[in-house]
Design a protein around this motif. Structure first.
Motif: not given
Ligand SMILES: Cc1cc2nc3c(=O)[nH]c(=O)nc-3n(C[C@H](O)[C@H](O)[C@H](O)COP(=O)(O)OP(=O)(O)OC[C@H]3O[C@@H](n4cnc5c(N)ncnc54)[C@H](O)[C@@H]3O)c2cc1C
Ligand SMILES: NC(=O)c1ccc[n+]([C@@H]2O[C@H](COP(=O)([O-])OP(=O)(O)OC[C@H]3O[C@@H](n4cnc5c(N)ncnc54)[C@H](O)[C@@H]3O)[C@@H](O)[C@H]2O)c1
Length: 475
Positions: A9, A13, A30, A32, A37, A39, A47, A138-139, A157, A273-274, A319, A352
């Motif tokens: 899912l 990464s 999977v 959506g 992703g 990064c 960025t 992820g987030s 972002s 959300r899962i 990351k 950075f």
């Protein structure tokens, strides 16, 4: 219902988990969102592709101090943006195509939720089960619930990097993302105002970093001690950001016009959300619970064959941490009888912005707390601050802001923390990370290897020498 050997899912990464080991097995991936992703698409990579041109643009001011007259004539933002996303979008699409074309891999380009630890249902009702499952969901950015937050001029972002060049930018927040974007927009010629609800930037860092970075940033763009309360549309297509300014004790209402507003107010794990309840996954402090082997926990016990990694299950939100955890998961998927653990000691990070900031280990208040808890004798905590300007290369640069702060234990030379601000801080910190991981004491690190003269890295060597920790015998 379709059954797989492995269900992944998240294609950030998570995408790196499909090693040759799975060539003769069936894999479902999977995602959506955008393939690849955060990064790749909206995080680290684009960025930093903006940070570098911003650094070039910003260097004209520094050159002046050294007697070199460079002129910043402007930046072709749209050209920079299109070059960046011309590369990024192609990599994302190439990665997606490659996966889709693999015979043993099925990509489900939709959101999905768990129905049990090893089964999911997608938004269009497809049911997927697997022998092994990896959650790399992820987030996402969080926004405060204030009037006007849905206006098209308000960005996170995820979207800010695609806009046309804004003349007036309001950045809300004082953390990593705010620091990086405030510097990008300022350096490339925008008028930036940063709203910080504490008035202190990079407050999660060592106090000396926060203090000196706030002072430096405040000279470059407008930093206001303020909390936004509403955003309102103006008649000319711009917006007005209303905010409370608590700096004088009595909170005062004020406002500022903007073409775009960037909210950089933190990110939360996508675990909510899962449907973790349906699978019985443990969630603590908003993060999916895993053990040291990255196995997902249910009622405190590891679930066999269910792993998680990255922002969904750690609060580093970095990351290089997600990548390390992915390597551990790759091993553990392939060697269930020889599990390996993730070593989360000495996780460094870098912001950075300008000047760069890099950190690893304990801050001074954390180290003082540890010393008090463990009743260390007076003077056991060794702290050294070395300015870049005190070393030969720092003279060459006429550097006035950079420094290395080290925190160590005097009797053992154990390095407890390192906090750097200045040119290439993200690179200069690496020997200190190495020492912390391999248990090299400060005295030996300063004296056993040669440090190239007169490289900027001498500032790290001199900081180590200034710590004056126990003589390890190295000369
Ligand atoms: C602006 C920005 C700059 C950053 N810069 C840096 C940096 O310089 N250095 C650094 O170390 N870190 C940086 N980070 C952090 C870094 O990007 C993250 O730590 C890392 O990408 C997390 O990877 P991940 O695999 O855990 O999640 P992600 O890469 O976010 O992958 C999760 C994927 O899961 C999918 N997904 C989630 N829920 C579902 C669901 N229910 N169904 C289907 N799919 C789902 C999402 O669409 C997403 O594609 C930055 C982050 C941001 C936002
Ligand atoms: N160079 C890097 O490694 C890098 C770069 C960008 C992002 N990241 C990762 O992404 C994560 C998220 O970044 P971020 O900058 O969004 O989060 P952050 O946690 O670094 O900072 C969030 C900021 O928002 C402020 N804030 C929160 N709610 C607010 C509100 N309602 N009103 C005003 N201010 C509010 C907080 O006080 C804080 O200053 C980081 O923790 C970092 O791990 C890493």
């Amino acid at each position: 219902m379709t059954h797989y050997d492995l269900l992944i899912l998240g294609s950030g990464s998570g995408n790196s988990l499909i090693t040759p080991y799975w060539d003769d097995k069936k894999v479902a991936i999977v995602d959506g969102g955008i393939f690849g992703g955060t990064c790749l698409n909206v995080g680290c990579i684009p960025t930093k592709m903006f940070v570098y041109p911003a650094q070039l643009a910003g260097s004209t001011a520094e050159a002046k101090r050294l007697g070199v007259d460079l002129e910043f004539k402007g930046a072709r933002w749209e050209e920079i943006r299109d070059r960046i996303f011309g590369r990024i979008d192609a990599i994302s699409e190439g990665g997606r195509k490659y996966r889709v074309e693999l015979e043993n891999v099925d990509l489900y380009a939709e959101f999905a939720t768990f129905t049990s630890p090893k089964s999911m249902v997608t938004a269009t009702g497809k049911e997927i089960t697997a022998d092994k499952v990896v959650i790399a969901a992820g987030s996402r950015a969080v926004l405060p619930d204030i009037p006007g937050i849905d206006l098209p001029q308000v960005h996170t972002s995820d979207t800010i990097m695609r806009v046309d060049f804004p003349q007036r930018v309001v950045v809300v927040g004082s953390g990593f993302i705010a620091a990086e974007f405030a510097n990008i927009f300022h350096s490339l010629g925008a008028n930036v105002t940063q709203l910080s609800r504490s008035g202190q930037l990079l407050r999660g860092h060592d106090p000396l970093i926060s203090e000196r970075y706030t002072a430096d940033a405040s000279k470059r763009w407008s930093v206001r001690h303020a909390t936004p309360t509403a955003i309102e549309s103006a008649t000319d297509g711009s917006v007005v950001v209303r905010y409370e300014d608590p700096s004088d004790g009595a909170s005062q209402a004020s406002e500022i016009p903007a073409d775009v507003v960037l909210f950089a107010t933190g990110r939360v794990s996508n675990v909510d959300r899962i449907d973790p309840e349906a699978a019985g996954f443990d969630v603590a402090d908003g993060i999916l619970s895993v053990d040291d082997f990255q196995r997902v926990l249910s009622n405190g016990e590891p679930l066999e064959g269910v792993f998680a990694l990255g922002d969904v299950s750690n609060d580093y939100q970095l990351k290089h941490v997600a990548n390390r955890e992915a390597r551990v998961v790759i091993h553990n998927l392939e060697h269930p009888d020889d599990l390996r653990a993730t070593d989360h000691r000495a996780v460094p990070s870098a912001v950075f912005t300008h000047p760069q900031v890099a950190s690893v280990g304990l801050t001074e208040p954390q180290a003082r707390e540890l010393a008090a808890q463990e009743q260390w004798p007076e003077g056991e905590l060794a702290i050294a601050v070395q300015d870049y300007g005190s070393t030969a290369y720092g003279w060459a640069m006429e550097d006035q802001t950079g420094f290395v702060k080290l925190i160590a234990r005097r009797s053992t030379g154990e390095i407890l923390g390192a906090h750097l601000m200045g040119h290439e801080a993200s690179n200069l910190i690496q020997p200190l990370v190495q020492a912390m991981v391999f248990g090299t004491d400060a005295h030996s690190l300063a004296r056993a290897p040669f440090w190239i003269h007169p490289a900027l890295m001498e500032v790290v060597e001199n900081a180590l020498l200034s710590l004056n920790t126990k003589d390890s015998g190295a000369l």
